[in-house]
Every structure is written in C-alpha cells, then in structure tokens.
Scaffold this motif. Structure first.
Motif: not given
Length: 93
Positions: A30, A34-35, A37-38, A50, A52, A71
């Motif tokens: 997870a 997320w990393h 996506h960022l 936003q 997840q 996301p």
C-alpha cells in the motif's frame, strides 16, 4: 496545482497475489503504491482530498486472488433507507 515539476513516465503497477502480500506485508505494498502515485501527483487537492482504496478480486474457478491499491478522489457509499439530513448511521464492514 501540481507541485511535481517533471513527472516520471507512467508505469503500470502489477497486481499483487495473496502469497506476495502475506510474505511482504499489505502495508508495504500500500505504501509503495501511494508513493508511486505521489511521484506524479503532488498538490493541495491530493493532500486534502485523495485517499487509497484496496480492492481484491478472486477467481471463482481456481480461487486465485489479486489485490490492487488505487487512489481515489470520490468514494460513493450506500446510505441506509430512511436516513434523514443530519442523521447518524453506523458503518458496517
């Protein structure tokens, strides 16, 4: 709005099977998703709005499961019938 000056090229993430998830830990996958996506999306909207979502699909024939972390900006939730404006309802898992 996006604070990322030069976003890296998009790379599609592979789905995770249950064995890998159990071995390395769900939180790690997870956090990596997320990393990733960022790396491409950094803005005030991402910071404030936003989240997840974890989703799992299981094959009916072989039982194999695939897990993804995606996301979201909007999340639709079903409301119980008869709920009035300002009312409170418990969330069931």
């Amino acid at each position: 709005l996006n604070r990322t000056r030069r976003p890296p090229p998009y790379q599609e993430r592979q789905d995770v099977d249950e064995d890998d998830l159990a071995q390395r830990g769900e939180e790690r996958y997870a956090a990596e998703a997320w990393h990733d996506h960022l790396r491409r999306h950094r803005s005030v909207l991402v910071d404030l709005c936003q989240g997840q979502l974890r989703s799992q699909v299981r094959c009916c024939e072989c039982g194999c499961a695939s897990v993804t972390f995606d996301p979201f900006l909007f999340l639709s939730l079903p409301l119980p019938p008869g709920l009035r404006c300002g009312g409170v309802a418990p969330i069931e898992a």
